[in-house]
Design a protein around this motif. Structure first.
Motif, mmCIF file in Angstrom:
data_model
loop_
_atom_site.group_PDB
_atom_site.id
_atom_site.type_symbol
_atom_site.label_atom_id
_atom_site.label_comp_id
_atom_site.label_asym_id
_atom_site.label_seq_id
_atom_site.Cartn_x
_atom_site.Cartn_y
_atom_site.Cartn_z
ATOM 1 N N THR A 405 8.336 -34.413 6.781
ATOM 2 C CA THR A 405 9.002 -33.816 8.172
ATOM 3 C C THR A 405 9.164 -34.885 9.217
ATOM 4 O O THR A 405 8.017 -35.687 9.304
ATOM 5 C CB THR A 405 8.688 -32.663 8.626
ATOM 6 O OG1 THR A 405 7.330 -32.493 9.062
ATOM 7 C CG2 THR A 405 8.885 -31.444 7.226
ATOM 8 N N VAL A 406 9.861 -34.785 9.974
ATOM 9 C CA VAL A 406 10.049 -35.679 11.299
ATOM 10 C C VAL A 406 10.469 -34.927 12.556
ATOM 11 O O VAL A 406 11.440 -34.062 12.050
ATOM 12 C CB VAL A 406 10.854 -37.144 10.910
ATOM 13 C CG1 VAL A 406 12.249 -36.744 10.767
ATOM 14 C CG2 VAL A 406 10.673 -37.881 12.323
ATOM 15 N N THR A 407 10.406 -35.132 13.613
ATOM 16 C CA THR A 407 10.635 -34.436 14.721
ATOM 17 C C THR A 407 12.036 -35.276 15.331
ATOM 18 O O THR A 407 11.616 -36.367 15.713
ATOM 19 C CB THR A 407 9.706 -34.217 16.043
ATOM 20 O OG1 THR A 407 8.796 -33.345 15.189
ATOM 21 C CG2 THR A 407 10.499 -33.412 17.110
ATOM 22 N N VAL A 408 13.043 -34.620 15.480
ATOM 23 C CA VAL A 408 14.380 -35.523 15.861
ATOM 24 C C VAL A 408 14.805 -34.640 17.162
ATOM 25 O O VAL A 408 14.973 -33.380 17.347
ATOM 26 C CB VAL A 408 15.528 -35.445 14.726
ATOM 27 C CG1 VAL A 408 16.475 -36.216 15.095
ATOM 28 C CG2 VAL A 408 14.655 -36.111 13.492
ATOM 29 N N GLU A 409 15.079 -35.511 18.023
ATOM 30 C CA GLU A 409 16.007 -34.722 19.382
ATOM 31 C C GLU A 409 17.364 -35.396 19.240
ATOM 32 O O GLU A 409 17.682 -36.555 19.538
ATOM 33 C CB GLU A 409 15.091 -35.316 20.724
ATOM 34 C CG GLU A 409 15.781 -34.725 21.905
ATOM 35 C CD GLU A 409 15.134 -35.207 23.223
ATOM 36 O OE1 GLU A 409 15.393 -34.648 24.115
ATOM 37 O OE2 GLU A 409 14.207 -35.732 23.047
ATOM 38 N N ILE A 410 18.269 -34.347 19.447
ATOM 39 C CA ILE A 410 19.609 -34.477 19.312
ATOM 40 C C ILE A 410 20.291 -34.252 20.726
ATOM 41 O O ILE A 410 19.946 -33.353 21.379
ATOM 42 C CB ILE A 410 20.381 -33.661 18.216
ATOM 43 C CG1 ILE A 410 19.845 -33.875 16.920
ATOM 44 C CG2 ILE A 410 21.802 -34.032 18.406
ATOM 45 C CD1 ILE A 410 20.342 -33.077 15.857
ATOM 46 N N THR A 411 21.010 -35.195 21.353
ATOM 47 C CA THR A 411 21.510 -35.097 22.678
ATOM 48 C C THR A 411 22.932 -35.747 22.600
ATOM 49 O O THR A 411 23.291 -36.363 21.756
ATOM 50 C CB THR A 411 20.748 -36.078 23.615
ATOM 51 O OG1 THR A 411 20.785 -37.497 23.300
ATOM 52 C CG2 THR A 411 19.253 -35.780 23.695
ATOM 53 N N SER A 412 23.747 -35.265 23.673
ATOM 54 C CA SER A 412 24.985 -35.498 23.542
ATOM 55 C C SER A 412 25.259 -37.112 24.404
ATOM 56 O O SER A 412 24.255 -37.299 25.238
ATOM 57 C CB SER A 412 25.963 -34.483 24.093
ATOM 58 O OG SER A 412 25.507 -34.426 25.738
ATOM 59 N N ASP A 413 26.259 -37.754 24.120
ATOM 60 C CA ASP A 413 26.633 -39.066 24.826
ATOM 61 C C ASP A 413 26.891 -38.653 26.081
ATOM 62 O O ASP A 413 26.555 -39.501 27.102
ATOM 63 C CB ASP A 413 27.824 -39.528 24.119
ATOM 64 C CG ASP A 413 27.610 -40.280 22.831
ATOM 65 O OD1 ASP A 413 26.348 -40.404 22.395
ATOM 66 O OD2 ASP A 413 28.347 -40.480 22.089
ATOM 67 N N SER A 414 27.361 -37.443 26.906
ATOM 68 C CA SER A 414 27.812 -37.154 27.961
ATOM 69 C C SER A 414 26.489 -37.123 28.944
ATOM 70 O O SER A 414 26.456 -37.493 30.021
ATOM 71 C CB SER A 414 28.578 -35.873 28.188
ATOM 72 O OG SER A 414 27.962 -34.677 27.778
ATOM 73 N N ASP A 415 25.385 -36.349 28.262
ATOM 74 C CA ASP A 415 24.230 -36.307 28.973
ATOM 75 C C ASP A 415 23.653 -37.587 29.367
ATOM 76 O O ASP A 415 22.953 -37.908 30.249
ATOM 77 C CB ASP A 415 23.245 -35.478 28.163
ATOM 78 C CG ASP A 415 23.671 -33.838 27.926
ATOM 79 O OD1 ASP A 415 24.520 -33.531 28.714
ATOM 80 O OD2 ASP A 415 23.245 -33.492 27.026
ATOM 81 N N ASN A 416 23.689 -38.532 28.176
ATOM 82 C CA ASN A 416 23.178 -39.763 28.598
ATOM 83 C C ASN A 416 23.612 -40.534 29.642
ATOM 84 O O ASN A 416 23.482 -41.333 30.314
ATOM 85 C CB ASN A 416 23.190 -40.566 26.939
ATOM 86 C CG ASN A 416 22.065 -39.754 25.839
ATOM 87 O OD1 ASN A 416 21.262 -39.240 26.204
ATOM 88 N ND2 ASN A 416 22.506 -40.073 24.941
ATOM 89 N N ASN A 417 25.059 -40.436 29.825
ATOM 90 C CA ASN A 417 25.865 -41.217 30.467
ATOM 91 C C ASN A 417 25.734 -40.512 32.048
ATOM 92 O O ASN A 417 25.616 -41.564 33.232
ATOM 93 C CB ASN A 417 27.526 -41.006 30.368
ATOM 94 C CG ASN A 417 27.704 -41.710 29.000
ATOM 95 O OD1 ASN A 417 27.187 -42.788 28.767
ATOM 96 N ND2 ASN A 417 28.795 -41.306 28.476
ATOM 97 N N ASP A 418 25.601 -39.335 31.898
ATOM 98 C CA ASP A 418 25.067 -38.555 33.416
ATOM 99 C C ASP A 418 23.693 -39.392 34.001
ATOM 100 O O ASP A 418 23.486 -39.412 35.026
ATOM 101 C CB ASP A 418 24.940 -37.076 33.233
ATOM 102 C CG ASP A 418 26.416 -36.655 33.130
ATOM 103 O OD1 ASP A 418 27.379 -37.093 33.152
ATOM 104 O OD2 ASP A 418 26.483 -35.397 32.525
ATOM 105 N N ASP A 419 22.805 -39.638 32.940
ATOM 106 C CA ASP A 419 21.578 -39.856 33.382
ATOM 107 C C ASP A 419 21.640 -41.320 33.949
ATOM 108 O O ASP A 419 20.834 -41.701 34.891
ATOM 109 C CB ASP A 419 20.378 -39.990 32.030
ATOM 110 C CG ASP A 419 20.205 -38.480 31.714
ATOM 111 O OD1 ASP A 419 20.573 -37.554 32.485
ATOM 112 O OD2 ASP A 419 19.631 -38.373 30.548
ATOM 113 N N GLU A 420 22.558 -42.010 33.345
ATOM 114 C CA GLU A 420 22.922 -43.276 33.593
ATOM 115 C C GLU A 420 23.433 -43.519 35.293
ATOM 116 O O GLU A 420 23.227 -44.351 35.947
ATOM 117 C CB GLU A 420 23.611 -44.267 32.986
ATOM 118 C CG GLU A 420 23.013 -44.373 31.285
ATOM 119 C CD GLU A 420 24.028 -45.149 30.570
ATOM 120 O OE1 GLU A 420 25.280 -45.373 31.023
ATOM 121 O OE2 GLU A 420 23.822 -45.327 29.503
#
Length: 420
Positions: A405-420
């Protein structure tokens, strides 16, 4: 003249009597009566009385010869021999209830020649016989051989023709017969052949039984001796089926590795090994070492047989052990991501995962991390942190020993853009 004849008539008569007596004495002295004995064989008549009753007889105590004592003048006696006398015993003298056990038959003795000049002793003599049931059995003839064939040859097969004979005779003798054997000498024999051999009967102790009281359907048989060449060949073993999951056959070995076989040149010329396989060495579902006993004759080619002294069976040990285990490290960057919805991206919480693999030694020793393909399917996952099962593809013969098993974090592109 008359006076001369009648003168002293008494003396003259006495002289005549004396002369006659003297003549008799002289004759007696020259040809006296003497007594002598002869050994005469007894003739047996009407023996069919015994045969018709299903019996056989045996003469006891040598009474089939009788000593005949006779008296006769010397001149006559000198002409006599045993053949001038006849001794006869007749089985018709026996009653029906006497056709069993030990019986005595009177012997009748007569003179063949000079019967008026010979006097036979009046002593009665008897033929002593033992009468018993006649039995008939069929006995298998065991062919055997002695000696050694020419160099490079061995006796491949030996058979008797016929395979059995019929033996009849007294029940007491028949009951002692354990087996029959016919032996031939194969010393320096270099070609297959047929040899005539006498049949010998044996009791349980291996002592021969005389046949003088027995009747054999035939007293010899034809022994067929087939010669073969000898060759040493290896034994090859191959297991059938698959052991239990996670187990493998690591070794297969017999307690015999080579055997000597016999066969015609064309049958053994190209024979290099004997392959032993199939259901007799089946290991389906086995999880521990197994031992199998195999009859070699079942795997010999046509026309080939085991040489004398070779084992008829071989014990095969099939060693079964668990697969070897090895852990491989896979970079998460090499894990393929499938099913991620548009507008989302993912990241792994660790840089690598451990993959534990079990496989046969030869498989696992040749593996490296590059032979393993890993992927995850995120089509059923939404935004957030998730523990996802990694799909692992391994080389043939290898098995995954535990889930990855592996731990995966799924995020949206918009969240990533806001952080920028």
């Amino acid at each position: 003249m008359i006076k001369i004849l009648t003168n002293n008539i008494g003396l003259k008569i006495l002289s005549i009597i004396f002369a006659a007596a003297l003549w008799l004495v002289v004759v007696n002295i020259e040809d006296p009566e003497i007594t002598r004995s002869f050994l005469v064989s007894v003739s047996i008549e009407n023996a069919d009385v015994i045969e018709d009753a299903g019996k056989v007889y045996e003469v006891l105590e040598d009474t089939d010869s009788v000593r005949v004592t006779v008296t006769a003048k010397r001149k006559t006696m000198d002409k006599l021999s045993a053949s001038d006398f006849q001794a006869v015993a007749d089985f018709k003298d026996l009653e029906d209830d006497e056709l069993e056990g030990i019986q005595e038959l009177q012997i009748y003795i007569t003179t063949v020649r000079y019967s008026s000049q010979v006097s036979i002793s009046s002593r009665v003599k008897y033929l002593k016989v033992n009468i018993e049931d006649e039995e008939e059995i069929e006995v298998e003839v065991t062919p055997s051989y002695s000696g050694t064939p020419a160099e490079g040859y061995r006796v491949g097969k030996i058979t008797a023709e016929p395979e059995s004979i019929t033996v009849s005779g007294p029940e007491t003798v028949i009951s002692k017969i354990a087996y029959a054997q016919a032996n031939v000498d194969v010393t320096e024999l270099a070609t297959s052949t047929i040899i005539s051999a006498d049949v010998l009967l044996y009791d349980e102790t291996g002592q021969t039984i005389g046949t003088d009281r027995l009747s054999l359907s035939q007293d010899s048989v034809r022994i067929s001796v087939v010669l073969a060449q000898q060759k040493s060949v290896a034994l090859s073993f191959r297991a059938e089926g698959s052991p239990a999951s996670g187990y493998e056959v690591v070794n297969i070995q017999g307690n015999v590795s080579t055997v000597n076989v016999l066969g015609a040149e064309e049958d053994i010329e190209n024979l290099e090994y004997i392959s032993i396989s199939g259901s007799v060495l089946n290991v389906e579902g086995e999880s521990a070492t197994v031992t199998k006993t195999v009859k070699l004759a079942d795997f010999l080619p046509d026309g080939v047989s085991l040489a004398d002294g070779e084992p008829e069976e071989v014990t095969v040990t099939i060693t079964i052990e668990p697969y070897e285990e090895k852990t491989f490290t896979i970079d998460t960057a090499d894990i393929d991501v499938n099913g991620l919805s548009g507008g989302y991206e993912c990241s792994f919480s660790q840089s690598s995962v451990s993959v534990k693999v079990t496989a046969a030694e030869d498989v696992i020793s040749s593996m490296d991390a590059g032979d393993i393909t890993a992927s995850v399917d995120l089509s059923d996952y939404d935004e957030g942190v998730h523990t996802v099962t990694v799909s692992v593809k391994l080389p043939d013969g290898a098995e995954l020993s535990q889930t990855v098993t592996v731990t995966v974090e799924i995020t949206s592109d918009s969240d990533n853009n806001d952080d920028e």
